[in-house]
Design an enzyme around this catalytic site. Structure first.
Site, short mmCIF file in Angstrom:
data_model
loop_
_atom_site.label_atom_id
_atom_site.label_comp_id
_atom_site.label_asym_id
_atom_site.label_seq_id
_atom_site.Cartn_x
_atom_site.Cartn_y
_atom_site.Cartn_z
N ALA A 25 9.12 2.37 0.89
CA ALA A 25 9.76 2.92 -0.37
C ALA A 25 10.49 3.26 -1.28
CB ALA A 25 8.45 3.53 -0.02
N GLU B 299 10.08 6.49 8.50
CA GLU B 299 9.38 7.28 7.91
C GLU B 299 9.65 8.42 8.82
OE1 GLU B 299 8.45 4.08 8.51
OE2 GLU B 299 7.44 4.10 6.42
N GLU C 100 6.22 -2.53 6.49
CA GLU C 100 4.75 -2.43 6.48
C GLU C 100 4.26 -3.76 5.72
OE1 GLU C 100 4.76 1.71 4.95
OE2 GLU C 100 3.20 2.04 6.38
N GLY D 234 7.68 0.70 4.30
CA GLY D 234 7.27 -0.25 3.24
C GLY D 234 7.75 -1.46 3.15
N1 3HC Z 1 14.77 4.69 -1.12
C1 3HC Z 1 15.83 5.20 -2.36
N2 3HC Z 1 17.27 4.63 -2.31
C2 3HC Z 1 17.70 4.33 -0.71
C3 3HC Z 1 16.92 4.18 0.32
C4 3HC Z 1 15.53 3.98 -0.16
N3 3HC Z 1 14.66 3.84 1.01
N4 3HC Z 1 17.31 3.04 1.55
C5 3HC Z 1 18.55 3.64 0.57
N5 3HC Z 1 18.97 3.83 0.06
C6 3HC Z 1 20.02 4.17 -1.01
C7 3HC Z 1 20.83 5.19 -0.38
O1 3HC Z 1 20.73 6.30 -1.18
C8 3HC Z 1 22.01 4.54 -0.86
O2 3HC Z 1 22.62 4.70 -2.50
P1 3HC Z 1 23.54 5.27 -2.98
O3 3HC Z 1 24.74 3.59 -2.86
O4 3HC Z 1 23.18 5.66 -3.87
O5 3HC Z 1 24.39 6.18 -2.24
C9 3HC Z 1 21.80 2.94 -0.93
O6 3HC Z 1 20.45 2.26 -0.56
C10 3HC Z 1 23.14 2.57 0.28
O7 3HC Z 1 22.21 2.49 1.50
P2 3HC Z 1 22.87 3.23 2.25
O8 3HC Z 1 24.81 3.98 2.03
O9 3HC Z 1 22.38 4.07 3.66
O10 3HC Z 1 23.52 1.91 3.05
P3 3HC Z 1 23.74 1.51 4.85
O11 3HC Z 1 23.88 -0.23 4.32
O12 3HC Z 1 24.34 2.09 5.85
O13 3HC Z 1 22.12 1.40 5.05
C11 3HC Z 1 19.28 1.08 5.43
C12 3HC Z 1 20.94 0.89 4.80
C13 3HC Z 1 19.44 0.77 7.17
C14 3HC Z 1 18.56 0.87 5.03
C15 3HC Z 1 19.67 2.81 5.25
O14 3HC Z 1 20.08 3.04 3.73
C16 3HC Z 1 18.28 3.55 5.43
O15 3HC Z 1 18.23 4.21 6.86
N6 3HC Z 1 17.33 3.96 4.26
C17 3HC Z 1 15.89 4.74 4.71
C18 3HC Z 1 15.43 4.26 4.75
C19 3HC Z 1 13.73 4.44 5.35
O16 3HC Z 1 13.71 5.54 5.65
N7 3HC Z 1 12.55 3.72 5.16
C20 3HC Z 1 11.53 4.37 4.99
C21 3HC Z 1 11.43 4.65 3.41
S1 3HC Z 1 9.82 5.80 3.13
C22 3HC Z 1 8.47 4.78 3.12
O17 3HC Z 1 8.60 3.06 3.22
C23 3HC Z 1 7.19 4.39 2.76
C24 3HC Z 1 6.18 4.12 3.50
O18 3HC Z 1 5.69 4.10 4.85
C25 3HC Z 1 4.85 4.23 2.50
#
Ligand code: 3HC
Length: 704
Positions: free
Chosen positions: A65, A126, A106, A103
């Protein structure tokens, strides 16, 4: 961005291909889920489409998400992709490269099949941002991998590599990934006519595992209790997986949604989201041109094979980079290599490293006895004794032996880097790269910009830290740089409060209750009280007005140098690291207070917490005023990764905002009246308090 552009749909060879194209990581931002639904419906309606593929454009599948949308008001979606997939009549294959997280996974779990390239990673992380999987992940994953493995994955949030995902049944097949689209289409053709469609929601056989191991939820609670102290999300993750085992699928989904709603706006979730973005923002240094041509660093050298130098060498070997470790003393070098070997052997014994990996890492570290032998390395980090004359001698040597374009870095924690750079013929290639102890473990990599450091050198040093998996943060050249300097008031108040009557174990307890894994006095005992004692003595010799600290000084002089001596701030039993409160320490505290005419009194827990943390907030503001750090959130990241500040509190400045700049300023001003100069409020703090501004949003006007 319009829906059409974030999700594309086209048909090739009877297969509908849904491509999410929302850079950089295909997060489920505005329009993405709706775009996927529209594409699924198009595919269902098109008689030419036999099956569909869901994939991501660019570097990844779907990273989850859009975290930026959390905490903001959102419309309840009319339809959810998961439900549309469940109701679909045509098979859908998720083709995963890069990451399928949150997500993203998921959505993939709601597809009928999943294939992945060998380098892909999947997970439900998450919990790390204080929430739980809210798109059916807590209900679908246990149906595939069983509740026990699901608990592990969901409560830890770990990323699972493709081969493990295949073994656990999360993905059906590994495809080479040379041409993801082509291979996914071919795979989808292979299952296009298979019926019935496999739906994860219909599976329940793995859930029976709970009958043979009904205690698994309590075991998980115990296992994660310590690590996740003070945070509600892990417990709710466990409850959601428990619901998967005890409730029908749709009820379980409703439970998951309710629990998700309880977490989304919790203070911990807000703090963790802040930390997530702050950790990414810290990479940006304003004013650095984007198109800088950076010198490549492929081979490293480290000067000094002491504990720090050895740890630094390990940080490169751990990242697969060859490193030469040089020390003029053969004995020190041998001892250093021995220590590195022991450290790795401990990891092998603990099971966190394989013997093969250990051997590989050791083979990357080459011990050498002469400076000439490191001359061909791309960059060098000096980690010798913390004395200016010693450092200058080393840098003169480095300037002589290193190839002309090599970068020269120093790991000094406080010395003036301009003075060090001045002895070389290439001050523009000199910068600080400051590690935190233990160097191979702590993630903070403080990059210090001296006055002649070239932008290319600065950017290359920042990149070097990131390349070895650390978090690089910018600091200006000043006494203690940004991280340690901001920490000085904390350490000072810790000791002064003891003189005034607070007891070490009381202070430790307050900080542990606040979320630190270990209180500051216990940490002192672990690192040894003698090092800071020696530093104080040196400073006193250089500056007669320097104030010694009679209590820790007295402890050291009485042989209480910490854990290694079996006594320090606490007492230890032989062979056991458990700290015990020692009446002798209390007696010494009272004696010193009497001798120094200090009146002792009692402290409330709140006063202890505020005395420890407010001084550092004030110092953060001074650092920003002087342009020695980029932004307050960088300093927050430094505290998270350099000093173990509890992550679920976001960071020191973020936590400060939960009290408000005004309250903090008023208290500091009052302590300034009472205790004198060390509490002089920063101007920036005063202005922020008056404007009711946010501490975590402060930035330097200009870097100096
Ligand atoms: N939402 C919004 N922005 C995100 C994002 C997300 N889920 N994941 C990454 N980004 C953005 C980062 O802020 C960054 O932005 P920037 O360039 O402006 O600084 C850009 O994408 C690149 O991210 P990274 O620098 O972290 O890139 P990496 O290649 O080092 O890592 C990754 C990639 C492993 C995917 C890492 O970004 C990450 O762990 N992201 C979060 C993943 C996460 O937590 N997902 C779950 C979200 S909550 C959810 O899904 C709820 C659902 O269950 C309903």
């Amino acid at each position: 961005m319009s829906e059409q552009s974030v999700v594309r749909f086209d048909v090739e060879d009877g297969i509908g291909v849904i491509t999410v194209d929302y850079p950089p990581v295909n997060a489920l931002g505005p329009g993405v889920s709706d775009g996927i639904i529209a594409a699924l419906e198009k595919g269902e309606a098109d008689p030419n489409v036999r099956a569909m593929v869901l994939m991501g454009a660019g570097r990844t599948f779907i990273a989850g998400a859009d975290i930026r949308q959390f905490g903001k008001p959102r419309a309840v979606p009319a339809k959810r992709t998961y439900d549309v997939l469940d109701q679909g009549k045509k098979p859908v294959v998720a083709a995963i490269h890069g990451y399928a997280l949150g997500g993203g996974l998921e959505n993939a779990l709601a597809c009928h099949y999943r294939v992945a390239v060998p380098s892909a990673k999947v997970g439900l992380p998450e919990v790390q941002i204080g929430i739980l999987p809210g798109g059916g992940g807590t209900q679908r994953l246990p149906r595939i991998v069983g509740p026990k493995v699901a608990l592990d994955m969901i409560v830890s949030g770990r990323h699972v590599p493709a081969d493990e995902a295949k073994t656990r049944g999360i993905i059906d097949d590994i495809i080479p990934g040379k041409d993801l689209r082509k291979e996914a289409i071919a795979w989808a053709k292979g299952i296009a006519d298979k019926r019935p469609l496999p739906r994860v929601r219909d599976r329940s056989e793995r859930l029976a595992e709970v009958k043979t191991d009904p205690g698994m939820f309590d075991t998980a609670r115990k296992q994660y209790a310590r690590r996740m102290r003070g945070q509600p999300a892990p417990e709710k993750c466990i409850q959601a997986v428990e619901a998967a085992c005890t409730q029908p699928f749709d009820e379980g989904i409703a439970t998951e949604r309710r629990l998700f709603g309880e977490l989304e706006n919790s203070p911990e979730a807000k703090a963790l989201r802040y930390a997530f973005f702050a950790e990414r923002e810290i990479a940006r240094i304003p004013g650095l041109p984007k198109d800088l041509k950076l010198p490549e660093i492929k081979t490293m050298a480290v000067v000094g094979a002491g504990t720090m130098g050895g740890g630094i060498a390990m940080s490169f070997a751990d990242a697969g980079m060859p490193v030469k470790l040089v020390d003029a003393s053969k004995e020190v070098l041998e001892r250093g290599i021995g220590r590195i070997r022991d450290n790795y052997a401990t990891s092998v014994k603990r099971g966190s490293l394989t013997q093969e990996e250990m051997d590989k890492r050791i083979s990357l570290i080459t011990p050498v006895e002469t400076m000439e032998e490191i001359g061909d390395c791309d960059a060098v980090i000096e980690a010798v004794f913390e004395r200016m004359d010693v450092k200058k001698d080393v840098f003169k040597e480095l300037d002589r032996v290193m190839k002309p374009d090599a970068l020269l870095f120093t790991n000094t924690s406080a010395l003036d880097i301009d003075q060090i750079a001045a002895v070389t013929s290439r001050p523009e290639k000199v910068a600080g790269t400051h590690y935190f102890v233990p160097a191979n473990v702590m993630k903070l990599f403080e990059v210090v910009n001296a006055s002649k450091t070239a932008p290319e050198t600065l950017a290359a040093a920042m990149k070097l830290g990131r390349d070895i998996g650390k978090i690089s943060g910018y600091a200006g050249n000043c006494d203690g740089f940004a991280a340690n300097r901001s920490r000085i008031p904390f350490t000072m108040e810790q000791n002064l409060m003891v003189e005034e009557g607070a007891l070490p174990h009381q202070i430790d307890k307050v900080m542990e209750d606040f979320g630190y894994p270990v209180g500051p006095f216990k940490v002192n005992d672990m690192s040894g009280l003698d090092i800071s004692y020696d530093t104080r003595k040196r400073r006193k010799a250089a500056d007669p007005n320097y104030r010694m600290l009679p209590i820790p000084d007295g402890l050291v002089e009485a042989g209480r140098v910490g854990l290694k001596a079996g006594k320090g701030w606490y007492r230890y039993e032989k062979g056991d690291r458990t700290p015990h409160v020692d009446p002798e320490v209390e007696a010494l505290i009272k004696k010193v207070a009497t001798e120094n005419n200090i009146t002792q009194r009692s402290f409330t827990n709140e006063e202890i917490l505020h005395r420890l943390l407010f001084g550092s907030i004030n110092e953060f503001c001074k650092i920003l005023e002087e342009g020695k750090a980029v932004r307050a959130s960088d300093l927050d990241v430094m505290w998270l990764h350099g000093f173990g500040f509890p992550r679920y509190r976001g960071g020191l400045m973020f936590w400060g905002d939960t009290l408000g700049a005004r309250e903090i300023y008023n208290q500091i001003a009052a302590w300034h009246q009472r205790y004198g100069a060390r509490w002089k409020p920063s101007e920036l703090l005063r202005r922020t308090a008056e404007a009711n501004g946010k501490l975590a949003e402060l930035k330097a006007d200009k870097l100096r």
